[in-house]
Design a protein around this motif. Structure first.
Motif, PDB file in Angstrom:
ATOM      1  N   ASP A   1      -0.228   3.887   7.235  1.00 37.10           N
ATOM      2  CA  ASP A   1      -0.759   2.546   6.258  1.00 37.10           C
ATOM      3  C   ASP A   1      -0.910   2.904   4.999  1.00 37.10           C
ATOM      4  O   ASP A   1      -0.697   2.089   3.842  1.00 37.10           O
ATOM      5  CB  ASP A   1      -2.040   1.829   6.802  1.00 37.10           C
ATOM      6  N   THR A   2      -1.521   4.061   4.649  1.00 37.43           N
ATOM      7  CA  THR A   2      -1.646   4.492   3.086  1.00 37.43           C
ATOM      8  C   THR A   2      -1.200   5.970   2.767  1.00 37.43           C
ATOM      9  O   THR A   2      -0.618   6.709   3.569  1.00 37.43           O
ATOM     10  CB  THR A   2      -3.163   4.592   3.149  1.00 37.43           C
ATOM     11  N   GLU A   3      -1.049   6.361   1.417  1.00 37.88           N
ATOM     12  CA  GLU A   3      -0.869   7.785   1.211  1.00 37.88           C
ATOM     13  C   GLU A   3      -1.619   8.588   1.844  1.00 37.88           C
ATOM     14  O   GLU A   3      -0.899   9.662   2.231  1.00 37.88           O
ATOM     15  CB  GLU A   3      -0.760   7.768  -0.260  1.00 37.88           C
TER      16      GLU A   3
ATOM     17  N   ARG B   1       0.827  -1.354  -0.039  1.00 39.89           N
ATOM     18  CA  ARG B   1      -0.064   0.042   0.035  1.00 39.89           C
ATOM     19  C   ARG B   1       0.775   1.366  -0.044  1.00 39.89           C
ATOM     20  O   ARG B   1       0.336   2.314  -0.285  1.00 39.89           O
ATOM     21  CB  ARG B   1      -0.855   0.064   1.124  1.00 39.89           C
TER      22      ARG B   1
END
Length: 258
Positions: free
Chosen positions: A238-240, A15
Motif C-alpha cells: 500500500d505504501t512506499e 499513496r
C-alpha cells in the motif's frame, strides 16, 4: 469446477503512484501478481487496466490484457466490464485478485473459487484470517467479519466485532479480549451474474457508512460465503515502506549473505 482470474490494475494511486509497475526484485509488481495467479487452477488470467503503460508491460511478459474504461470507482466495476466485454455466462466464476498482492499464494485463489462453487445458493465468496492481537482487533483499517454456522457472512465492519462484553468492563478502552474474531481478506470469487448486478447497483447505506463495498452485496440480500484461509495470505503493498520492505525480503541473496 472451472474459474477465471481478473487482476484489476490502475496506474493512479494516491499513496503509491504507478504501483503496478513498481519494481520488486527485478520485476514489476504486476508480473509477480500475474505469476501467482497463473500458478492457480484458473483456466484464464487477465489483467484489466485503463492505462496503456500497464498494458504494454503486461504484454511484454505475455499476460492477457483487457482495456477498460478509466472511470471505474472500484476493481469490482472494472472486472464487471471485462465480463461484459468477453460475454461470460451468469454462472461463470471469476476471482478478483488485487494487483497489489504480489505474495498471494495460489492455493488461496483456488480455495476461494472452490468455496463459492460449493456454497449452495452463494453469489460471492471470500476468506479471512484469525485476529492475532488486540491492536489488530481495534484497528479500524483491519476489516472484521462475522458469519453464521454455515459459513455465510452476517456482517463486515471496521469496528471490533464480535464485541467481547465481559472483556471490556469499562467500555471500549478497556477491551482485552478478541478470541474468535476474524479479519477479512480482500480476495473475492463472484458468480458473474451477481457481479454484474452489484456493479449496476448504487452504493448502499451501510456501504457508505462503513466505506466497505462488500456490504452492498449483503444489503442486496446476496449470500457471501466466508472461510478461514488455508495458509498465510502474504503482505500487500500500500505504501512506499511496504514496497521497500518487500523488495528487501525478495532481493536475491549474494554468497556473502547466504
Amino acid at each position: 469446477m472451472s474459474f477465471r482470474v481478473v487482476i484489476p490494475a490502475r496506474y493512479g494511486s494516491s499513496r503509491l503512484p504507478g504501483k503496478p509497475l513498481r519494481d520488486i526484485a527485478g520485476l514489476p509488481m504486476i508480473q509477480h501478481v500475474y505469476r501467482q495467479a497463473q500458478n492457480s487452477a484458473a483456466i484464464e488470467v487477465i489483467v484489466a487496466t485503463d492505462d496503456q503503460r500497464i498494458a504494454e508491460v503486461c504484454a511484454d511478459f505475455g499476460a492477457a490484457v483487457c482495456m477498460t474504461r478509466p472511470d471505474h470507482p472500484s476493481g469490482t466495476d472494472r472486472i464487471a466490464e471485462v465480463a461484459l466485454q468477453l460475454g461470460w455466462s451468469d454462472e461463470a466464476v471469476v476471482v478478483n485478485v488485487q494487483g497489489d498482492e504480489p505474495g498471494l499464494p495460489p492455493q488461496l485463489i483456488d480455495q476461494v473459487a472452490a468455496l463459492l462453487a460449493g456454497g449452495e445458493g452463494a453469489q460471492v465468496a471470500t476468506l479471512a484470517t484469525p485476529v492475532r492481537s488486540l491492536d489488530e482487533f481495534l484497528d479500524t483499517n483491519a476489516v472484521k467479519v462475522v458469519s453464521d454456522s454455515r459459513g455465510r457472512a452476517l456482517y463486515f465492519s471496521r469496528a471490533p466485532i464480535p464485541w467481547v462484553r465481559e472483556s471490556a468492563p469499562a467500555g471500549l478502552g478497556s477491551q482485552t479480549g478478541y478470541d474468535g474474531a476474524w479479519r477479512h481478506l480482500g480476495l473475492y470469487a463472484y458468480r458473474v451474474g451477481a457481479l454484474l448486478e452489484l456493479a449496476a447497483a448504487p452504493p448502499s447505506p451501510l456501504e457508505l457508512t462503513e466505506k466497505l463495498e462488500q456490504l452492498r452485496a449483503l444489503e442486496m440480500g446476496m449470500t457471501i460465503m466466508v472461510a478461514l484461509a488455508m495458509c498465510e495470505p502474504g503482505q500487500g503493498v500500500d505504501t512506499e515502506a511496504d514496497l521497500v520492505r518487500l523488495a528487501r525480503e525478495w532481493a536475491p541473496q549474494s554468497p556473502n549473505n547466504s
